[in-house]
Design an enzyme around this catalytic site. Structure first.
Site, short mmCIF file in Angstrom:
data_model
loop_
_atom_site.label_atom_id
_atom_site.label_comp_id
_atom_site.label_asym_id
_atom_site.label_seq_id
_atom_site.Cartn_x
_atom_site.Cartn_y
_atom_site.Cartn_z
N HIS A 4 24.68 39.83 51.17
CA HIS A 4 25.47 40.16 49.98
C HIS A 4 24.67 41.07 49.04
O HIS A 4 24.40 40.72 47.89
CB HIS A 4 25.94 38.90 49.25
CG HIS A 4 27.12 39.15 48.36
ND1 HIS A 4 28.05 38.20 48.06
CD2 HIS A 4 27.52 40.27 47.68
CE1 HIS A 4 28.97 38.70 47.24
NE2 HIS A 4 28.66 39.97 47.00
N ARG A 41 34.79 40.34 50.32
CA ARG A 41 34.45 38.94 50.08
C ARG A 41 34.61 38.21 51.41
O ARG A 41 35.52 38.53 52.20
CB ARG A 41 35.40 38.30 49.06
CG ARG A 41 35.11 38.66 47.61
CD ARG A 41 33.85 37.95 47.09
NE ARG A 41 33.59 38.23 45.69
CZ ARG A 41 32.78 39.19 45.23
NH1 ARG A 41 32.16 39.99 46.07
NH2 ARG A 41 32.58 39.33 43.94
N GLY A 93 40.68 51.18 46.18
CA GLY A 93 40.43 51.25 44.74
C GLY A 93 39.20 52.08 44.48
O GLY A 93 38.90 53.03 45.20
N GLU A 117 28.31 31.34 51.53
CA GLU A 117 27.02 32.00 51.26
C GLU A 117 26.08 31.00 50.59
O GLU A 117 26.52 30.23 49.74
CB GLU A 117 27.24 33.22 50.36
CG GLU A 117 28.11 34.26 51.05
CD GLU A 117 28.35 35.51 50.21
OE1 GLU A 117 27.83 35.61 49.09
OE2 GLU A 117 29.09 36.38 50.69
P1 NAP Z 1 39.59 47.85 42.74
O1 NAP Z 1 39.35 49.21 42.19
O2 NAP Z 1 40.38 46.87 41.94
O3 NAP Z 1 40.27 48.03 44.19
C1 NAP Z 1 40.79 46.95 44.91
C2 NAP Z 1 41.66 47.50 46.04
O4 NAP Z 1 42.12 46.37 46.81
C3 NAP Z 1 42.90 48.22 45.53
O5 NAP Z 1 43.19 49.34 46.35
C4 NAP Z 1 44.00 47.16 45.67
O6 NAP Z 1 45.30 47.68 45.91
C5 NAP Z 1 43.53 46.45 46.93
N1 NAP Z 1 44.12 45.11 46.98
C6 NAP Z 1 44.07 44.13 46.05
N2 NAP Z 1 44.75 43.05 46.46
C7 NAP Z 1 45.25 43.37 47.68
C8 NAP Z 1 46.07 42.68 48.61
N3 NAP Z 1 46.49 41.44 48.38
N4 NAP Z 1 46.40 43.32 49.76
C9 NAP Z 1 45.97 44.59 50.01
N5 NAP Z 1 45.19 45.29 49.17
C10 NAP Z 1 44.84 44.69 48.01
O7 NAP Z 1 38.24 47.11 43.05
P2 NAP Z 1 36.81 47.76 43.46
O8 NAP Z 1 36.03 48.07 42.25
O9 NAP Z 1 37.05 48.83 44.48
O10 NAP Z 1 36.14 46.46 44.15
C11 NAP Z 1 36.76 45.85 45.27
C12 NAP Z 1 36.09 44.56 45.64
O11 NAP Z 1 34.86 44.81 46.31
C13 NAP Z 1 35.68 43.61 44.52
O12 NAP Z 1 36.76 42.89 43.98
C14 NAP Z 1 34.68 42.71 45.21
O13 NAP Z 1 35.35 41.63 45.82
C15 NAP Z 1 34.10 43.62 46.30
N6 NAP Z 1 32.70 43.95 46.03
C16 NAP Z 1 31.72 43.54 46.88
C17 NAP Z 1 30.40 43.86 46.62
C18 NAP Z 1 29.29 43.45 47.55
O14 NAP Z 1 28.18 43.22 47.08
N7 NAP Z 1 29.51 43.38 48.83
C19 NAP Z 1 30.05 44.57 45.46
C20 NAP Z 1 31.08 44.99 44.63
C21 NAP Z 1 32.40 44.68 44.92
P3 NAP Z 1 46.08 48.58 44.80
O15 NAP Z 1 45.24 49.83 44.69
O16 NAP Z 1 47.39 48.85 45.41
O17 NAP Z 1 46.09 47.76 43.56
#
Ligand code: NAP
Length: 314
Positions: free
Chosen positions: A276, A229, A150, A258
């Site tokens: 985190h 996560r 994403g 966490e």
């Molecule tokens: P995003 O644009 O919604 O991208 C999510 C990606 O995950 C998409 O490619 C989606 O597939 C894929 N996905 C969702 N459910 C799935 C499943 N069941 N199996 C396989 N792939 C799946 O979100 P983003 O903005 O990149 O953020 C992603 C995540 O990063 C957040 O939701 C959060 O949990 C994490 N995060 C962590 C931190 C940290 O501090 N470490 C900070 C920010 C975010 P599709 O493209 O096919 O829909």
């Protein structure tokens, strides 16, 4: 009198400060206390962080609820289905943190393969005086597998190009517009790559997606990086794989419990841990606080929001 908004958990001081200009921030407090609070009938907004839990009973304690505004892109702690049933909108803060999280993912890849925390300790503890540090692993050119392609996944892939890393990925659906190799299932992806980097949402659909079988497929030369996560990884299986040398190492920013990573992880030299901090810079946290409070302000001014979560988009 300022409208009251309810904080589901402790929120960033930056978000708190932005909100305090226009609202009184109540909480956090247990749902039982909220039920007894004289103002609960007038509260239209819950605010929280990406780690906040916003369960159905908290929403139901607020009969006037119309908005849950999360400062974070992940909102797996919010019962979105229940919010929708209650006629409430859920918002989050996408895009503004892509760079920081992608930077941290690359940093964890470099830190695990090049063993930089260990190198720092090697110098500080005087081991250098006795001889050279053992050699590490070259990151440039390794095959990167992204679980999630994403907003942030694409920012990581973009950076990996500068390291001459071929990129493969899995997601719910292939993205033919991107010049990366799509692999339909995570186990096959793990078998093909050197570094498996997780960047999906948390929640039920990704729970323990990385299990013993996937780790075995990653193999003894493979590295796991998790900036998604904690719930995406079966941590007991990860500990077992690391202890048995079934994978080479791991870089972890997120954990199932966490702020208490498993003791076994703390004890392992081939693991790099961060608390985190994917979006943990002054600039990005300010941008997130601004966007989260913009959503609240727009709701009160125009019954509208800027960045609804996908489930709440028209
Ligand atoms: P995003 O644009 O919604 O991208 C999510 C990606 O995950 C998409 O490619 C989606 O597939 C894929 N996905 C969702 N459910 C799935 C499943 N069941 N199996 C396989 N792939 C799946 O979100 P983003 O903005 O990149 O953020 C992603 C995540 O990063 C957040 O939701 C959060 O949990 C994490 N995060 C962590 C931190 C940290 O501090 N470490 C900070 C920010 C975010 P599709 O493209 O096919 O829909």
């Amino acid at each position: 009198m300022k409208p009251i908004v309810f904080a589901a958990s402790n929120i960033s001081p930056l978000y708190q400060r932005a909100l305090a200009q226009h609202y009184e921030v109540l909480g956090p407090m247990p749902v039982a206390d909220l039920m007894a609070h004289p103002a609960r009938g007038s509260i239209e907004v819950i605010v929280g962080s990406g780690e906040s839990k916003v369960p159905a009973d908290m929403m139901d304690a607020l009969p006037a609820l119309r908005l849950v505004s999360v400062m974070g892109v992940g909102y797996d702690g919010v019962n979105v289905a229940h919010a929708k049933q209650r006629g409430a909108m859920v918002t989050h803060t996408p895009q503004v943190l892509n760079d920081d999280v992608a930077d941290l993912a690359i940093a964890l890849m470099l830190n695990t393969t090049r063993r930089l925390p260990q190198a720092d300790r090697f110098v500080r503890e005087g081991h250098w005086l006795k001889g050279a540090m053992p050699l590490a692993k070259k990151l440039s050119g390794l095959h990167l597998g992204l679980v999630g392609m994403g907003r942030i996944g694409q920012a990581i892939a973009h950076r990996a190009q500068a390291f001459n890393m071929p990129v493969s990925y899995t997601a719910r659906s292939a993205k033919p517009e991107l010049a990366y190799n799509f692999v339909a299932d995570v186990k096959s992806l793990a078998a093909q790559v050197d570094v498996l980097c997780l960047i999906t949402p948390g929640g039920a659909s990704t729970h323990h997606m990385i299990n013993a079988e996937v780790l075995q497929a990653l193999g003894p030369e493979g590295y796991l990086v998790n900036v998604a996560r904690g719930s995406v990884v079966d941590e007991q299986a990860l500990v077992a794989a690391l202890q048995a040398g079934q994978i080479a190492g791991a870089g972890l920013d997120v954990f199932e419990d966490e702020p208490r990573p498993l003791e076994a992880l703390l004890a392992m030299d081939q693991v790099v841990l961060t608390p985190h901090v994917g979006s943990g810079t002054h600039q990005t946290r300010q941008a997130m606080a601004d966007l989260a409070s913009d959503n609240v302000n727009l709701y009160f001014a125009k019954s509208d929001v800027k960045t609804p979560v996908p489930e709440c988009q028209m």
